[in-house]
Design an enzyme around this catalytic site. Structure first.
Site, short mmCIF file in Angstrom:
data_model
loop_
_atom_site.label_atom_id
_atom_site.label_comp_id
_atom_site.label_asym_id
_atom_site.label_seq_id
_atom_site.Cartn_x
_atom_site.Cartn_y
_atom_site.Cartn_z
N ASP A 112 122.41 93.80 3.88
CA ASP A 112 121.30 94.41 3.28
C ASP A 112 120.26 93.68 3.70
O ASP A 112 119.91 92.34 3.21
CB ASP A 112 121.59 94.20 1.84
CG ASP A 112 120.39 94.92 1.10
OD1 ASP A 112 119.30 95.09 1.85
OD2 ASP A 112 120.45 95.18 -0.35
N HIS A 113 119.06 94.44 4.77
CA HIS A 113 117.95 93.76 5.43
C HIS A 113 117.00 93.33 4.25
O HIS A 113 116.21 92.58 4.67
CB HIS A 113 117.62 94.44 6.14
CG HIS A 113 116.88 93.76 7.60
ND1 HIS A 113 116.65 92.51 7.36
CD2 HIS A 113 116.51 94.20 8.74
CE1 HIS A 113 116.23 91.95 8.64
NE2 HIS A 113 116.05 93.08 9.41
N ARG A 114 117.21 93.91 3.07
CA ARG A 114 116.04 93.34 2.00
C ARG A 114 116.13 91.99 1.76
O ARG A 114 115.29 91.18 1.32
CB ARG A 114 116.13 94.14 0.71
CG ARG A 114 116.03 95.86 1.00
CD ARG A 114 116.10 96.46 -0.43
NE ARG A 114 117.54 96.47 -0.65
CZ ARG A 114 118.03 96.75 -1.81
NH1 ARG A 114 117.15 97.53 -2.77
NH2 ARG A 114 119.34 96.75 -2.13
N ILE A 158 118.82 89.99 3.43
CA ILE A 158 119.35 89.03 4.58
C ILE A 158 118.74 89.13 5.78
O ILE A 158 118.61 90.66 6.21
CB ILE A 158 120.89 89.35 4.86
CG1 ILE A 158 121.56 88.86 3.36
CG2 ILE A 158 121.44 88.50 5.93
CD1 ILE A 158 122.96 89.51 3.39
#
Ligand code: COA
Length: 253
Positions: free
Chosen positions: A225-227, A229
């Site tokens: 989850d790029h939010r 990590i």
């Protein structure tokens, strides 16, 4: 009951086509598990910005060790499986890279940092996809993990998992193995923030400076989850995972 679990967002379906116009068809209801999975995966895929990172672990030594355990009495009646090593490697990587053991809460204003290590394994069953969770992987050895994974996978196939056996996961491993081909991009299982996809191990040539030597590579795909990590964290987690699988003596550190 069947009508009530139709929870897929209708905007994503083409319901108004009469497929029978084009050829013979029949209509089947999704199982309850298929329907819940469809909903959850759609939520994950549409709401979470996924990044998927790829690498290969060189597992010839690990495989030799695994096979030697299986041919000796140490393993007793338990078959030592690759998944047991993957569980342990992921657990150590979660310990070292704590961003992967979080969940976003309070509408994204906070995150929860977990200090426990529960890891789910995806199991394909005739009723649909199930993810039993192995609790406290950090406190268990390879044999115990192999045994527990096999028990939970069997219970999943027999439809005997209890709700608590599917709850509390921090991270999921989807080990498609020989069915995974060269690789695939796994979808995060919320409220977790990352998932590891494991495809088919294959012997490939490696250039060592003088010539090509055969190496057994296990393709890994890590979606996160790029939010919460960033790419550098992703690289570090994957690096740790590959290092451990390349040389499982790192598990002892
Ligand atoms: N690449 C190549 N071979 C692989 C592999 C991989 N990534 N993963 C496993 N294999 C091989 C193993 O070496 C084993 O061979 P062997 O019999 O010669 O030892 C064989 O495939 C079977 O694997 P298995 O012993 O079942 O081990 P596992 O670590 O893959 O999984 C369980 C253990 C208990 C979890 C497993 O039996 C199971 O139920 N898996 C369900 C997986 C599933 O449904 N995946 C779909 C996810 S959507």
């Amino acid at each position: 009951s069947s009508k009530n679990h139709s929870i897929i967002d209708e905007r994503y379906l083409d319901e108004h086509i009469d497929f029978a116009e084009f050829g013979p068809t029949e209509t089947h209801e999704l199982t309850k598990i298929q329907s819940i999975t469809a909903h959850r995966l759609q939520e994950s895929w549409t709401k979470i910005p996924h990044v998927t990172q790829f690498d290969n672990a060189e597992i010839a030594e690990l495989e030799a060790f695994r096979q030697s355990l299986n041919s000796k009495a140490e393993s007793g009646n338990t078959k030592v499986t690759l998944i047991a090593f993957l569980l342990k490697a992921v657990c150590n990587s979660l310990k070292a890279h704590t961003q992967f053991n979080r969940s976003l809460v309070e509408r994204g204003k906070s995150f929860v940092q977990k200090h426990y290590f529960h890891i789910g394994i995806a199991v394909d069953t005739s009723r649909g996809l199930l993810v039993p969770v192995i609790k406290n992987v950090d406190s268990k050895g390879i044999l115990e993990l192999a045994y527990e994974a096999a028990q939970l996978a069997r219970k999943a196939r027999d439809g005997k998992l209890t709700p608590s056996e599917m709850q509390g996961g921090c991270f999921t491993i989807s080990s498609l193995g020989v069915k995974g081909g060269a690789g695939f991009t796994p979808i995060i299982n919320p409220p977790e923030v990352a998932i590891l996809g494991v495809a088919k191990a294959k012997i490939q040539p490696h250039w060592d400076g003088d010539g090509f030597i055969p190496k057994l590579y296990l393709p890994l795909a890590l979606s996160y989850d790029h939010r919460i990590i960033n790419g550098a964290d992703g690289g570090a987690f994957m690096g740790e995972l590959v290092q451990i699988l390349n040389d499982i003596r790192f598990l002892a550190l």
